[in-house]
Design a protein around this motif. Structure first.
Motif, mmCIF file in Angstrom:
data_model
loop_
_atom_site.group_PDB
_atom_site.id
_atom_site.type_symbol
_atom_site.label_atom_id
_atom_site.label_comp_id
_atom_site.label_asym_id
_atom_site.label_seq_id
_atom_site.Cartn_x
_atom_site.Cartn_y
_atom_site.Cartn_z
ATOM 1 N N LYS A 257 5.572 4.420 4.520
ATOM 2 C CA LYS A 257 5.519 5.733 4.387
ATOM 3 C C LYS A 257 4.473 6.237 3.730
ATOM 4 C CE LYS A 257 10.666 6.471 4.433
ATOM 5 N NZ LYS A 257 11.881 5.945 3.646
ATOM 6 N N LYS A 258 4.026 7.414 4.036
ATOM 7 C CA LYS A 258 2.666 8.068 3.440
ATOM 8 C C LYS A 258 3.307 8.306 2.058
ATOM 9 C CE LYS A 258 -0.292 11.240 5.886
ATOM 10 N NZ LYS A 258 -0.715 12.502 6.174
ATOM 11 N N ALA A 259 4.120 8.595 1.544
ATOM 12 C CA ALA A 259 4.439 8.840 0.080
ATOM 13 C C ALA A 259 4.183 7.544 -0.853
ATOM 14 C CB ALA A 259 5.793 9.284 -0.021
ATOM 15 N N GLN A 260 4.643 6.449 -0.233
ATOM 16 C CA GLN A 260 4.276 5.229 -0.732
ATOM 17 C C GLN A 260 3.041 4.555 -0.762
ATOM 18 O OE1 GLN A 260 6.877 3.024 1.985
ATOM 19 N NE2 GLN A 260 9.050 3.665 1.127
ATOM 20 N N ILE A 261 2.324 5.137 0.397
ATOM 21 C CA ILE A 261 0.740 4.649 0.339
ATOM 22 C C ILE A 261 -0.071 5.605 -0.702
ATOM 23 C CG2 ILE A 261 -1.251 4.990 1.396
ATOM 24 C CD1 ILE A 261 0.411 4.305 3.888
ATOM 25 N N ARG A 262 0.563 6.809 -0.854
ATOM 26 C CA ARG A 262 0.051 7.825 -1.984
ATOM 27 C C ARG A 262 0.324 7.121 -3.344
ATOM 28 N NH1 ARG A 262 1.005 12.525 0.845
ATOM 29 N NH2 ARG A 262 3.346 12.552 0.182
ATOM 30 N N PHE A 263 1.369 6.687 -3.400
ATOM 31 C CA PHE A 263 1.849 5.908 -4.668
ATOM 32 C C PHE A 263 0.921 4.653 -4.962
ATOM 33 C CE2 PHE A 263 4.096 2.490 -6.898
ATOM 34 C CZ PHE A 263 4.578 3.330 -8.208
ATOM 35 N N VAL A 264 0.629 4.113 -3.994
ATOM 36 C CA VAL A 264 -0.397 2.995 -4.283
ATOM 37 C C VAL A 264 -2.001 3.485 -4.747
ATOM 38 C CG1 VAL A 264 -1.753 0.966 -2.990
ATOM 39 C CG2 VAL A 264 0.801 1.284 -2.721
ATOM 40 N N GLN B 161 -1.577 4.609 -8.338
ATOM 41 C CA GLN B 161 -1.500 3.419 -9.217
ATOM 42 C C GLN B 161 -2.826 2.684 -9.234
ATOM 43 O OE1 GLN B 161 0.864 2.677 -11.241
ATOM 44 N NE2 GLN B 161 1.946 4.495 -10.580
ATOM 45 N N LEU B 162 -3.500 2.613 -8.061
ATOM 46 C CA LEU B 162 -5.057 2.093 -8.219
ATOM 47 C C LEU B 162 -5.841 2.861 -9.085
ATOM 48 C CD1 LEU B 162 -5.472 1.082 -4.388
ATOM 49 C CD2 LEU B 162 -5.359 -0.665 -6.428
ATOM 50 N N LYS B 163 -5.916 4.146 -8.884
ATOM 51 C CA LYS B 163 -6.801 5.100 -9.704
ATOM 52 C C LYS B 163 -6.263 4.888 -11.180
ATOM 53 C CE LYS B 163 -8.232 9.686 -10.095
ATOM 54 N NZ LYS B 163 -8.017 11.033 -9.929
ATOM 55 N N LYS B 164 -5.145 4.853 -11.420
ATOM 56 C CA LYS B 164 -4.853 4.683 -12.952
ATOM 57 C C LYS B 164 -5.447 3.559 -13.531
ATOM 58 C CE LYS B 164 -0.292 4.704 -15.081
ATOM 59 N NZ LYS B 164 1.087 4.419 -14.736
ATOM 60 N N ALA C 284 -9.833 4.286 -5.199
ATOM 61 C CA ALA C 284 -9.111 4.186 -4.008
ATOM 62 C C ALA C 284 -9.291 5.153 -3.093
ATOM 63 C CB ALA C 284 -7.561 4.047 -4.315
ATOM 64 N N GLY C 285 -10.244 6.038 -3.341
ATOM 65 C CA GLY C 285 -10.306 7.447 -2.621
ATOM 66 C C GLY C 285 -9.199 8.643 -2.708
ATOM 67 N N PRO C 286 -9.204 9.449 -2.119
ATOM 68 C CA PRO C 286 -8.365 10.384 -2.504
ATOM 69 C C PRO C 286 -6.762 9.768 -2.160
ATOM 70 C CG PRO C 286 -9.410 10.944 -0.417
ATOM 71 C CD PRO C 286 -10.208 9.961 -1.002
ATOM 72 N N ALA C 287 -5.895 10.544 -2.918
ATOM 73 C CA ALA C 287 -4.462 10.082 -2.641
ATOM 74 C C ALA C 287 -3.913 10.798 -1.414
ATOM 75 C CB ALA C 287 -3.727 10.226 -3.754
ATOM 76 N N ASP C 288 -4.382 10.440 -0.318
ATOM 77 C CA ASP C 288 -3.787 11.201 0.931
ATOM 78 C C ASP C 288 -2.970 10.481 1.758
ATOM 79 O OD1 ASP C 288 -5.243 9.009 1.687
ATOM 80 O OD2 ASP C 288 -7.089 10.077 3.066
ATOM 81 N N GLY C 289 -2.337 9.305 1.356
ATOM 82 C CA GLY C 289 -1.360 8.744 1.936
ATOM 83 C C GLY C 289 -1.748 7.766 3.102
ATOM 84 N N VAL C 290 -3.073 7.915 3.536
ATOM 85 C CA VAL C 290 -3.563 6.958 4.417
ATOM 86 C C VAL C 290 -4.424 5.828 4.097
ATOM 87 C CG1 VAL C 290 -5.060 7.129 6.530
ATOM 88 C CG2 VAL C 290 -3.911 8.938 5.670
ATOM 89 N N ALA C 291 -3.948 4.650 4.407
ATOM 90 C CA ALA C 291 -4.529 3.256 3.878
ATOM 91 C C ALA C 291 -5.826 3.091 4.609
ATOM 92 C CB ALA C 291 -3.432 2.352 3.916
ATOM 93 N N GLY C 292 -7.171 3.648 4.257
ATOM 94 C CA GLY C 292 -8.261 3.481 4.812
ATOM 95 C C GLY C 292 -8.849 2.360 4.154
ATOM 96 N N PRO C 293 -10.248 2.165 4.590
ATOM 97 C CA PRO C 293 -10.920 0.966 4.160
ATOM 98 C C PRO C 293 -11.196 0.905 2.527
ATOM 99 C CG PRO C 293 -12.146 2.277 5.909
ATOM 100 C CD PRO C 293 -10.816 2.704 5.683
ATOM 101 N N ILE C 294 -11.424 2.396 2.005
ATOM 102 C CA ILE C 294 -11.584 2.436 0.737
ATOM 103 C C ILE C 294 -10.252 1.839 -0.220
ATOM 104 C CG2 ILE C 294 -12.317 4.108 -1.226
ATOM 105 C CD1 ILE C 294 -13.345 5.985 0.736
ATOM 106 N N THR C 295 -9.065 2.321 0.333
ATOM 107 C CA THR C 295 -8.018 1.981 -0.358
ATOM 108 C C THR C 295 -7.554 0.265 -0.207
ATOM 109 O OG1 THR C 295 -7.102 3.986 0.190
ATOM 110 C CG2 THR C 295 -5.619 2.197 -0.377
#
Ligand SMILES: [Zn+2]
Length: 266
Positions: free
Chosen positions: A2-9, A12-15, A20-31
């Protein structure tokens, strides 16, 4: 995922200092590059597995039971994820736990840690073993059938005396009438050889070292906002338990407020 779960990832990466790029809920190459950089998940896994494996590592980091870090999102991961979110959301509430205020009498028992399980077995024996009957200082009622009176129940012989002291103090402080009013006599069980909800390990109930009270008004997933046992009227109730070293998951983790156990979670 889910998008919310990817946003969570991504959050957490940023933290953790990864870009990880913007927390947009899309798992792109940066993430995904950031995920690889954590070294927490095997590089040969596909994206979905990596994302899940990372979430599982975060859950495990908080000492929440999540099982194997296998990159598959099953019920155990879901349970761990829900527990973690709840814990993070109510994180500030944990500060209300004030161990420095707890008076530890000479009888204080430093109960063993819940994990690793073999340490628990070393102290208490195997699940279901060494049980004895506790005669209750005040009668209890079955929480699921309040017309049934309970005068005793089975518990582990090593917690027997401590349990008796706790309940005797509860009786001395509140008296029978108040106990009934506050539903401190609504017993939800002690010995029960079963696995932990959402987990493969045994629950503390398997050793007869955990007791549930008033489960209906202190449901598993309820936090401080809903659980009755978080209210000030129960401060002395908790003090009685905590002075004997018992651990309330509600007070400690703000979930499963019905549950009190004679083993430490940290
Ligand atoms: Zn319980």
């Amino acid at each position: 995922m889910k998008k919310a779960q990817i946003r969570f990832v991504q959050q957490q990466l940023k933290k953790r200092g990864f870009n990880a790029g913007p927390a947009d809920g899309v798992a792109g190459p940066i993430t995904m590059t950031a995920l690889d950089a954590t070294g927490l998940v095997p590089e040969h896994w596909d994206d979905k597995r990596k994302l899940t494996g990372f979430v599982q590592s975060i859950i495990k980091e908080q000492d929440i039971d999540v099982g194997d870090i296998d990159g598959y999102w099953g019920p155990q991961t879901q349970f761990g994820y829900d527990t973690l979110l709840h814990f993070l959301k109510n994180g500030q509430i944990v500060q209300n736990w004030r161990p420095e205020e707890i008076q530890k009498p000479a009888t204080f028992q430093n109960w063993p840690l819940q994990t690793p399980e073999d340490e628990l077995v070393k102290y208490f024996g195997n699940p279901g073993e060494n049980q004895t009957r506790l005669a209750l200082p005040y009668p209890h009622r079955l929480s699921w059938d309040t017309t049934s009176r309970v005068n005793s129940f089975l518990c582990h012989e090593k917690v027997h005396d401590s349990l008796q002291r706790v309940l005797t103090r509860v009786l001395e402080h509140y008296g029978l009438q108040e106990i009934r009013k506050l539903r401190l006599d609504l017993w939800g069980g002690c010995l029960n050889v079963r696995a932990m909800r959402g987990g493969s390990r045994y629950s503390a109930h398997a050793w007869g070292i955990a007791v549930d009270y008033d489960p209906e008004r202190n449901r598993l997933q309820w936090g401080r906002d809903k659980a009755t046992f978080s209210k000030p009227a129960y401060d002395m109730w908790w003090r009685c338990w905590e002075e004997e070293g018992w651990v309330s998951l509600g007070r400690f983790r703000n979930f499963d407020w019905m549950h009190i156990q004679a083993c430490r979670i940290c």
